[in-house]
Motif scaffolding. Structure first.
Motif, short mmCIF file in Angstrom:
data_model
loop_
_atom_site.label_atom_id
_atom_site.label_comp_id
_atom_site.label_asym_id
_atom_site.label_seq_id
_atom_site.Cartn_x
_atom_site.Cartn_y
_atom_site.Cartn_z
N THR A 1 55.54 43.12 40.24
CA THR A 1 56.26 41.96 40.11
C THR A 1 55.58 40.74 40.95
OG1 THR A 1 57.93 42.54 41.45
CG2 THR A 1 58.47 42.44 39.22
N ILE B 1 52.38 39.85 41.11
CA ILE B 1 51.56 39.07 40.65
C ILE B 1 52.17 37.69 39.80
CG2 ILE B 1 49.56 40.51 39.69
CD1 ILE B 1 51.58 40.68 37.23
N LEU B 2 53.51 37.72 39.88
CA LEU B 2 54.15 36.70 39.51
C LEU B 2 54.14 35.42 40.26
CD1 LEU B 2 57.61 37.64 38.00
CD2 LEU B 2 56.06 36.44 36.92
N LYS C 1 51.52 35.18 42.18
CA LYS C 1 50.00 34.62 42.08
C LYS C 1 50.02 33.66 40.58
CE LYS C 1 45.69 36.62 41.83
NZ LYS C 1 45.01 37.87 41.30
N PHE C 2 50.53 33.96 39.85
CA PHE C 2 50.77 33.12 38.49
C PHE C 2 51.35 31.92 38.68
CE2 PHE C 2 52.78 31.68 34.66
CZ PHE C 2 51.83 31.74 33.80
N SER D 1 46.52 34.37 31.67
CA SER D 1 47.39 34.87 32.80
C SER D 1 48.52 35.15 32.71
CB SER D 1 47.31 34.08 34.14
OG SER D 1 47.52 32.71 33.92
N ILE E 1 50.25 39.31 32.90
CA ILE E 1 51.42 39.62 33.77
C ILE E 1 52.35 40.79 32.63
CG2 ILE E 1 53.36 38.95 34.59
CD1 ILE E 1 51.90 36.70 35.80
N LEU F 1 53.36 44.41 33.64
CA LEU F 1 54.97 44.60 33.74
C LEU F 1 55.05 45.87 32.71
CD1 LEU F 1 56.67 41.07 34.00
CD2 LEU F 1 56.19 42.92 35.95
N MET G 1 47.25 47.20 38.07
CA MET G 1 46.85 46.05 38.71
C MET G 1 45.43 46.16 39.31
SD MET G 1 49.44 43.96 39.82
CE MET G 1 49.83 43.83 41.88
#
Lengths: 243, 201
Positions: free
Chosen positions: A127, A129-130, A132-133, B183, B187, B191, B197
């Motif tokens: 999670t 990466i959220l 980063k988003f 992007s 995600i 997920l 990753m």
């Protein structure tokens, strides 16, 4: 007084938000106007004063005040040519600038902070990466703001000055907001539908609420630019070249 | 209930026997109608906009010699799904630009199923239909490629499908998930465990 349900796109009628109504009544009609009033430079704790009185006190033109409130309240609202003509460009730019500050310094950092706590509360590491988003979204949004602050607003102020520049037109003006809006929408959908359960549920609800609210507010901000700023600039440009 | 659409099929093959055979097989299903079966590639291409087929069955040997897949790059066939009909095995690079392959040794029902499945996956999304929101295996594969940062052209090459088909897959993925940006899709893929990753950077 009866308050109306929020967020139902109601039909615009000119006699609902008026200069004679008390400011508190106006907020009761649509509490999404709270940040709008703040960005117009009017402080809360206004007691029983009317819209007209508040505008006089804080040196905001009543016409502009009602225009902004109507845009933020009715999806079907279209400013008339007369209303557009009455706008002081500097008043509009100042409002848009205050809105940028409000998003940049308060809404976005607060959302980011909450999102970080939410991500931390989740058990999985993916999670992350959220965040980063969100950082990517923020960078894109701020970039767009910066362009307006550094290029568009000074240009409009100059056009509205006593000595406007001649023969220069800002062509890249109607910039595309689509990608920025899509990213916010994506973030909402990911958190609503695809973030695994097991994260802090109350934080998740809060983040979602903030996301929906920010989206609505930013949509109205875009409407202000498309319905008011762009027509205003083309009118000023025409006037300048006619001189 | 709405009446299912009848799809228009054009067949181009040098063999009259194969043309008749395909016409016969396709004629058995009421979902497909052959509007043209020809051994003349050029006249077929010239009349393509008038024929306006929903799908084209094309023998790769009829395509004038040119870079593989280039017959789809521009012009009339750009947006129409194309299925190759093979008499024998061909290397993959010769089949570039085709959305699907059928063999003359395929059982007749397989040919029909393949045609319909190409039509279904390239069809524009139907609004408000009660279709499933689960991604298909093919859509998941495409999504993984998108998440890895591949361009539509690269994805088309890797999966031996046309760019048109890639775009239509991507449309369907976004419609089902509600996620539009690359992007955001990345995600989603992470997920859901579709990519790792470390594959992303």
């Amino acid at each position: 007084m009866e308050t109306q349900p929020l967020q139902q796109p109601k039909e615009y009628a000119p006699d609902i938000l008026t200069s004679e109504m008390r400011l508190a009544e106006l907020v009761d009609t649509n509490y999404m106007l709270l940040p709008v009033i703040e960005r117009l430079g009017i402080s809360l704790g206004f007691g029983e004063i009317t819209v007209a009185e508040a505008c006089a006190k804080y040196k905001v033109s009543t016409g502009f005040f009602l225009l902004v409130c109507n845009i933020h309240t009715y999806n079907s609202f279209m400013p008339s040519a007369k209303e557009l003509e009455a706008i002081d460009p500097r008043e509009l730019i100042s409002y848009l600038h205050n809105s940028h500050e409000y998003y940049s310094n308060r809404q976005i950092p607060r959302l980011r902070e909450k999102l970080e706590s939410l991500v931390e509360s989740c058990r999985t590491t993916q999670t992350g990466i959220l965040n980063k988003f969100m950082a990517g979204y923020q960078a894109e949004l701020f970039n767009h703001f910066r362009y307006e602050e550094e290029t568009v607003f000074p240009y409009v102020n100059e056009l509205a000055s006593d000595n406007p520049p001649k023969g220069y037109s800002i062509e890249t003006f109607e910039k595309n907001h689509d990608n920025i809006e899509e990213k916010l929408d994506d973030l909402k959908n990911i958190i609503l539908k695809y973030l695994p359960s097991g994260c802090d549920e109350s934080l998740r609800t809060e983040v979602l609420f903030d996301l929906y609210r920010l989206k609505d507010d930013l949509d109205k901000h875009t409407m202000m630019e498309n319905l008011i700023l762009i027509p205003l600039v083309s009118r000023l440009e025409k006037e300048t070249s006619a001189r | 209930m709405s009446i299912p659409k009848k799809y228009k099929v054009v067949i181009a093959d040098p063999s009259e026997t194969v043309l008749s055979g395909l016409k016969e097989i396709i004629g058995r299903t009421d979902r497909l109608a052959v509007v043209e079966a020809t051994d003349d590639y050029h006249s077929m291409r010239d009349r393509f906009p008038v024929l306006a087929p929903d799908i084209l069955i094309l023998n790769p040997s009829m395509v004038p010699f040119s870079p593989y897949g280039s017959f789809r790059d521009n012009g009339v066939m750009k947006d129409c799904p194309v299925v190759s009909i093979l008499y024998h095995h061909l290397p993959a690079n010769l089949l570039k630009g085709f959305d699907e392959t059928v063999s003359i040794y395929d059982p007749s029902h397989t040919i029909v199923t393949k045609l319909l499945s190409v039509l279904e996956r390239t069809a524009e999304p139907v609004q408000n239909s009660e279709d499933h929101y689960e991604l298909t295996d093919r859509e998941k594969e495409i999504l993984v490629s998108v998440a890895r940062g591949m361009m539509n052209k690269e994805i088309a090459d890797q999966h031996h499908i046309s760019i048109h088909t890639v775009i239509s897959h991507r449309k369907n993925i976004s419609r089902k998930t509600g996620i539009k940006t690359v992007s955001g899709l990345t995600i989603y893929a992470i997920l859901n465990g579709l990519v790792d990753m470390k594959d992303i950077e």
